[in-house]
Design a protein around this motif. Sequence first.
Motif, PDB file in Angstrom:
ATOM      1  N   LYS A 155     -35.678 -19.648 -40.001  1.00  0.00           N
ATOM      2  CA  LYS A 155     -35.456 -21.100 -40.018  1.00  0.00           C
ATOM      3  C   LYS A 155     -34.928 -21.602 -41.360  1.00  0.00           C
ATOM      4  CE  LYS A 155     -37.840 -25.307 -38.514  1.00  0.00           C
ATOM      5  NZ  LYS A 155     -39.130 -25.846 -38.007  1.00  0.00           N
ATOM      6  N   PHE A 185     -34.800 -23.643 -32.592  1.00  0.00           N
ATOM      7  CA  PHE A 185     -35.962 -24.456 -32.981  1.00  0.00           C
ATOM      8  C   PHE A 185     -35.736 -25.893 -32.485  1.00  0.00           C
ATOM      9  CE2 PHE A 185     -35.514 -21.046 -36.089  1.00  0.00           C
ATOM     10  CZ  PHE A 185     -36.791 -20.492 -36.105  1.00  0.00           C
ATOM     11  N   SER A 188     -36.726 -28.985 -34.552  1.00  0.00           N
ATOM     12  CA  SER A 188     -36.259 -29.124 -35.936  1.00  0.00           C
ATOM     13  C   SER A 188     -35.613 -30.489 -36.137  1.00  0.00           C
ATOM     14  CB  SER A 188     -35.267 -28.012 -36.284  1.00  0.00           C
ATOM     15  OG  SER A 188     -34.720 -28.237 -37.570  1.00  0.00           O
TER      16      SER A 188
END
Length: 577
Positions: A155, A185, A188
């Motif tokens: 990430k 993700f 996010s």
Amino acid sequence: MKTNGLKLTVALILPVFGWLSLSGCVSRGLTGGKNGKAAGWVHHFSVPENGDRYYYFIRSQLMLRRGDLDRSVDLIKKAIDEDPGSAHLKTELASLYLRQRKPKEALEIVEKMLQEKPDDVASLVLYGKLKQGLKDIEGAKEAYERILDIDPEQKEIYLRLGSLYVEEGDFDNAFRVYDQLVQYFPDSYVGYFFIGKIYMERGKLRKAEKAFLRTLELEPDLEEPRFELLNIYETQGKERQVVRLYQELLEEDPDNIRASVGLGYFYYNIGKLKSADAIFKKLGAESDENPEIVRAVIQIYIEQKRYDAAVIVLEGMLKGAPDSSDLHYIAGVAFDGIKDDNMVLRHFKKVLPDSRFYQSATVHMAYLYQERKETRQGIAFLEDVVRQSPENVEFMIYLASFYEEAGEFQNAIRVLEKGIAAEPENPRLYFRIGVIYDKQGLKPDSINAMKKVIQLDAKNANALNYLGYTYADMGQNLEEAEQLIREALKYKPEDGYIIDSLGWVFFKKGEYKEALKHLKKAVKFVPDDPVILEHIGDTYRRLGDQKNALKYYKKSRANREPGDSEAIRKIEQKISE
């Protein structure tokens, strides 16, 4: 409200990655395990019967805690000698090199680790961060792209790589990276935020709005997406949405300065002047007690060079605090930004001597008077300033420069002598008074003043050059003159005026070819200086090259004031005859 730009927001959202945070592999500490054993890192390498690796590692960490980096490095190296295959120990050594500000040594270690295991993600992460720290952006991007190919669930790497593309203005690749981030993700909010920013840059406001709204769904307390939405709604002329968003921000935080100022400016732009005035007056009245208000106005308007908006906001705030030195100073800066000199002077004159901005305002006004050729007004103003601040030598230096410009050398000397009495160790005062002595034809006094400057500040290139050139121009002490000027060039090796001085020393020595070499070099740095051009003409003339002499004399005359070119004209006539 206009966007402040993508680069600024990146800086606000992303953390700052310094050298000490690059490895992410520093030991987790030496306590916490049962029976006093170290915890969190023992699994990285096995402990042999003799325990040498274990011992050296522990000692290294103890030295690190004590701040002895050199000893810590030596001990880690011994641990590596005992266990040369330990990636953890090598990474630890790299992190220690970073603490020592030795990124190249750290990079060398990581590169060797990658030769052994080219797809090791941990090593690639450290490699990319090192490349980024060393400003090898292409190398960093390549490493980060490789990491995401191997492990697309890294990430932090998306954020690093995306920010690099944003910094370069490569929004296509930045979008690709952030889009991939939100696919892996979906929660996010940072990814959606930057997708929104990229859509803004591309002028796709509806898609940007959708991305910012998604950001707020994921993280409702964020302010930045709301201000981006405000940018969109203001651009689209959606007054209700703008007011509603500002009011929501202020309901949640009544002290939100950015929202207050923004709402006031928006009211002004849509013609609701009473509402705007009420907000600005309140902010102005509170600014004396709350310095954050002034700081916010500087950041939002002055630093972003939104001077027209700053003028409106600050003039409104001054209605609530008409005697605020801070607001008058910032208003002066704003008017300077829109080139309204009269308003600059008007506001700066209201900055009081006890203000933190008083010296800046005073110096700025002095420059303005000088630029406007208003020497008498500048003198009157600075005389008053010196009376109010008799301890401030800087103001005396500026006042003396105005007297010097007016040709009132005795007054300039009077002021500078007063400064020297107050600060007898200030080299700037002696330099200025030495220049004025020179203009009066008082060479011995000028020389003594420059010697005093050098005595106080041995590396003062200006004084070294001035004294050296004075000797050269007088044809005296030429060896000392050369020595002084060469010393000056140590500190300012590309200063055309100092290089000219060296050439002039050789001219006075009769070494005309050497003189020409330095003078031609000087003119590359200061191509339009009439004195340097005249010196080249003089040198060519001594070398018997009348054609080039005439060429440079004409150049010199073309760069002089009309009343200062008669002597050159006479030389040209003599050559032409």
